[in-house]
Design a protein around this motif. Structure first.
Motif, PDB file in Angstrom:
ATOM      1  N   GLY A 325       0.790  -1.221   0.000  1.00 45.98           N
ATOM      2  CA  GLY A 325       0.000   0.000   0.000  1.00 45.98           C
ATOM      3  C   GLY A 325       0.821   1.269   0.000  1.00 45.98           C
ATOM      4  O   GLY A 325       0.374   2.304   0.503  1.00 45.98           O
ATOM      5  N   LEU A 327       1.795   4.336  -1.657  1.00 44.23           N
ATOM      6  CA  LEU A 327       1.144   5.123  -2.714  1.00 44.23           C
ATOM      7  C   LEU A 327       1.950   6.380  -3.015  1.00 44.23           C
ATOM      8  O   LEU A 327       2.376   7.097  -2.103  1.00 44.23           O
ATOM      9  CB  LEU A 327      -0.271   5.503  -2.255  1.00 44.23           C
ATOM     10  N   ARG A 328       2.149   6.629  -4.322  1.00 46.02           N
ATOM     11  CA  ARG A 328       2.879   7.833  -4.740  1.00 46.02           C
ATOM     12  C   ARG A 328       2.184   8.496  -5.933  1.00 46.02           C
ATOM     13  O   ARG A 328       1.737   7.804  -6.862  1.00 46.02           O
ATOM     14  CB  ARG A 328       4.322   7.488  -5.148  1.00 46.02           C
ATOM     15  N   GLU A 350       3.456  11.525  -1.454  1.00 46.60           N
ATOM     16  CA  GLU A 350       3.798  10.151  -1.070  1.00 46.60           C
ATOM     17  C   GLU A 350       3.063   9.796   0.211  1.00 46.60           C
ATOM     18  O   GLU A 350       3.055  10.573   1.175  1.00 46.60           O
ATOM     19  CB  GLU A 350       5.303  10.006  -0.867  1.00 46.60           C
ATOM     20  N   VAL A 374      -6.690   7.116  -7.841  1.00 45.48           N
ATOM     21  CA  VAL A 374      -6.117   5.945  -7.153  1.00 45.48           C
ATOM     22  C   VAL A 374      -6.787   4.645  -7.620  1.00 45.48           C
ATOM     23  O   VAL A 374      -6.095   3.709  -8.032  1.00 45.48           O
ATOM     24  CB  VAL A 374      -6.215   6.108  -5.620  1.00 45.48           C
ATOM     25  N   VAL A 385       0.579   7.507 -11.169  1.00 46.28           N
ATOM     26  CA  VAL A 385       0.244   7.125  -9.798  1.00 46.28           C
ATOM     27  C   VAL A 385       0.760   5.701  -9.612  1.00 46.28           C
ATOM     28  O   VAL A 385       0.475   4.823 -10.435  1.00 46.28           O
ATOM     29  CB  VAL A 385      -1.276   7.182  -9.545  1.00 46.28           C
ATOM     30  N   THR A 386       1.513   5.470  -8.543  1.00 41.57           N
ATOM     31  CA  THR A 386       2.085   4.135  -8.333  1.00 41.57           C
ATOM     32  C   THR A 386       1.653   3.571  -6.978  1.00 41.57           C
ATOM     33  O   THR A 386       1.425   4.318  -6.017  1.00 41.57           O
ATOM     34  CB  THR A 386       3.624   4.169  -8.384  1.00 41.57           C
ATOM     35  N   ILE A 387       1.544   2.257  -6.943  1.00 41.81           N
ATOM     36  CA  ILE A 387       1.332   1.512  -5.701  1.00 41.81           C
ATOM     37  C   ILE A 387       2.444   0.488  -5.596  1.00 41.81           C
ATOM     38  O   ILE A 387       2.604  -0.361  -6.485  1.00 41.81           O
ATOM     39  CB  ILE A 387      -0.043   0.820  -5.693  1.00 41.81           C
ATOM     40  N   VAL A 392      -0.300   2.264 -11.619  1.00 40.85           N
ATOM     41  CA  VAL A 392      -1.630   1.658 -11.480  1.00 40.85           C
ATOM     42  C   VAL A 392      -2.207   1.278 -12.844  1.00 40.85           C
ATOM     43  O   VAL A 392      -3.060   0.395 -12.941  1.00 40.85           O
ATOM     44  CB  VAL A 392      -2.608   2.598 -10.737  1.00 40.85           C
ATOM     45  N   VAL A 404      -7.679  -1.144  -3.354  1.00 47.00           N
ATOM     46  CA  VAL A 404      -8.186   0.191  -3.037  1.00 47.00           C
ATOM     47  C   VAL A 404      -9.694   0.134  -2.826  1.00 47.00           C
ATOM     48  O   VAL A 404     -10.429  -0.432  -3.641  1.00 47.00           O
ATOM     49  CB  VAL A 404      -7.870   1.182  -4.184  1.00 47.00           C
ATOM     50  N   ILE A 484      -5.450   0.164   0.743  1.00 52.94           N
ATOM     51  CA  ILE A 484      -5.535   1.617   0.637  1.00 52.94           C
ATOM     52  C   ILE A 484      -7.002   2.008   0.761  1.00 52.94           C
ATOM     53  O   ILE A 484      -7.840   1.551  -0.001  1.00 52.94           O
ATOM     54  CB  ILE A 484      -4.969   2.123  -0.710  1.00 52.94           C
ATOM     55  N   THR A 514      -3.204   2.047   4.356  1.00 50.52           N
ATOM     56  CA  THR A 514      -2.783   3.356   3.884  1.00 50.52           C
ATOM     57  C   THR A 514      -4.048   4.167   3.618  1.00 50.52           C
ATOM     58  O   THR A 514      -4.978   3.681   2.971  1.00 50.52           O
ATOM     59  CB  THR A 514      -1.972   3.219   2.578  1.00 50.52           C
TER      60      THR A 514
END
Length: 573
Positions: A325, A327-328, A350, A374, A385-387, A392, A404, A484, A514
């Protein structure tokens, strides 16, 4: 549509074969009658009358059986085809992104899934078959008539010329009118749906007459276009009735003269007129079938308009294994189609595993857009957007949306039981898990409903208060046990006491997930480990609540609007 017909090719061939045999039987009966009149009747041969009579009876029974067999065989393929198209249309609608659904009226989509598919079914189940059968029957009977007595046969064939010319003109005009009617019916369906959903607002503002006037205007518009369509059809159908009847009268007149002059036998004239009568229905029905075909073609165009829309959000190939989780948001930009300036621009944020970030910003600053990125309800137009380091967009949508869970400010509840609404995100939930989620969201009111969790709530959950709907949406998100958890101002409709109880329970949930919390209330901010201030489409400040209170005047002003904050003290009461 060709792909939909492929599984039914075998059955369709059988139906066509049976239909052709039926046409053959119907043509054979007048020819047998000719032999009866010119043979046994003319010569008084009683012995030869019985076999021909039995033959005519057998052919008649065969025609009836073939008609029954054709109708019985065509039901399954036609209904199966309609069901397959409707399933694929609904499945495709689920794949299309929120941007598509924001642009399309729900009534237009509803009319495509119901009215348009019914028009396609009617044509495939009746119109297409009879169009081919009637053309074959017209062609075959005309050839037989030419062989029987060519002068009258030419008269019958010549009568087809004005029918073809007028039919082509009718078809062009009818296509345009039919499309207008179907589009206007979709607009009318939208008005009905919006009025049903917004009935409380309409009643509260006393706008019943105003809404009715809008509906009446749309209904009259549909009526006017439909009447234009009917008038156009009526002229064409009348013409189709007149031509064959006028031709039949000429055939009887000229045929009687030919019999009197010895050029034609009585049996041939009877058979000729009987066969001629068989052409009246195919010609008269041609208008209905052409109208039906144009409606079906227009309906198919409207359905394919949706089916041909390529989803902008495509499924990725990767599956997240043991997600943490992390997340950025890396240089994220989002611009609505056709917009001059982006809603989000070069946004960096972040959120580490187990950490909760509150996103605070003025109304319209892009908080909801940020949270929509997200679970990929929207895709960024720039950045990523990264997980856990995975973009993603590279993840399978099913896998991503198990990681999510989102609870929205405006919750959507469906016309089903409370239990079914809650378990949408986690169908295998146990009673203990369900109860825990309900208590976390302080939604114990569901146990006091007439049938508890099995109580069916109304469409959009309108039988519940705004706070109750929000608590059910929150329980649904918590029940899915996401890595998340995204809360888009989910507590806005709760009273202060209930909000405090929900926040206390959420703290325990957010320890294991998260979290991104869109906050307008100062008390909600305290759920977070740190706060991100969203301004001008980007994150301008990140820090703890107390750090931003002390260092960022804009943050202090935003939260000062909440009654819980004393701006002179810079702290919560």
């Amino acid at each position: 549509m060709k792909g939909y017909l492929r599984p039914y090719i075998g059955k369709l061939v059988f139906i066509w074969l049976v239909a052709l045999l039926g046409i053959g039987a119907s043509i054979a009966l007048p020819l047998i009658g000719k032999e009866v009149i010119d043979g046994p009747v003319a010569h008084g041969d009683q012995g030869a009358l019985l076999p021909l009579g039995l033959l005519a009876l057998g052919v008649g029974v065969l025609e009836a059986l073939l008609t029954f067999l054709r109708r019985w065989a065509q039901v399954g393929p036609v209904l199966g085809l309609e069901t397959r198209i409707r399933d694929d249309l609904y499945r495709h609608l689920q794949r299309l992104p929120m941007a598509f659904h924001n642009e399309w009226q729900s009534g237009q989509l509803l009319s495509r899934a119901t009215t348009d598919l019914s028009a396609i079914r009617r044509f495939l189940g009746f119109g297409m078959l009879f169009l081919v059968m009637n053309i074959l029957q017209l062609t075959t009977v005309t050839i037989v008539l030419l062989n029987m007595y060519w002068p009258l046969g030419l008269l019958v064939a010549g009568s087809a010329v004005p029918i073809v010319v007028v039919s082509l003109r009718f078809e062009k005009r009818y296509i345009l009118i039919s499309r207008r009617v179907q589009d206007e019916q979709g607009d009318l369906a939208t008005l009905v749906e919006e009025s049903a959903i917004g009935i409380r607002t309409i009643k509260a503002f006393g706008r019943r007459h105003h809404v009715f006037d809008s509906f009446d205007d749309s209904a009259l518009k549909v009526y006017g276009t439909s009447m234009e369509k009917v008038r156009h059809s009526a002229r064409f159908f009348t013409f189709l009735e007149v031509i064959p009847n006028f031709t039949l009268a000429l055939v009887l007149l000229l045929g009687a003269l030919a019999v009197g002059g010895g050029d034609l036998s009585l049996g041939t004239l009877v058979a000729f007129t009987t066969l001629m009568l068989q052409l009246v229905w195919p010609i008269a029905s041609l208008g209905y079938i052409l109208a039906m075909s144009q409606e079906a073609m227009t309906a198919a165009d409207r359905v394919m308009e949706v089916m041909d829309t390529v989803p902008e959000i495509q499924d990725g190939a990767d599956t997240a294994r043991e997600p943490r989780g992390h997340l950025r948001f890396e240089g994220v930009e989002y611009r609505f189609p056709g917009a001059e300036s982006p809603v989000l621009d070069d946004l960096w944020l972040e959120v580490r595993p187990g950490e909760t970030v509150a996103v605070v910003g003025a109304t319209g600053s892009g908080k909801t857009t940020l949270t929509s990125l997200v679970p990929r309800l929207l895709d960024p137009t720039g950045g990523r957007v990264t997980i856990d380091g995975h973009d993603v967009r590279e993840l399978e949508l099913g896998s991503l949306r198990q990681i999510v869970a989102t609870a929205f400010e405006e919750p959507t509840l469906f016309s089903m039981s409370v239990r079914e609404n809650l378990t949408l995100g986690h169908l295998d939930s146990s009673e203990e898990e369900l109860d825990a989620a309900i208590r976390t969201a302080q939604a114990q009111f569901v146990y006091d409903l007439p049938w508890g969790l099995d109580t069916r709530i109304g469409e959009q959950g309108m039988s519940l208060s705004g706070g109750q709907r929000q608590r059910l949406a929150l329980a649904r998100a918590v029940l899915s046990k996401p890595r998340i958890l995204v809360l888009d101002d989910t507590l806005s409709a709760l009273d202060v006491e209930t909000e405090a109880l929900v926040e206390e329970a959420l703290r325990r949930v957010l320890r294991d997930a998260t979290g991104i919390v869109v906050a307008h209330r100062a008390s909600t901010v305290l759920l977070a480990d740190k706060v991100a201030l969203l301004r001008g489409g980007t994150i301008t400040h990140v820090g703890t609540h107390h750090e931003l209170l002390e260092a960022v005047p804009e943050y202090r002003e935003l939260l000062a609007q909440d009654a819980d904050l004393d701006p002179s003290e810079g702290a919560l009461r």
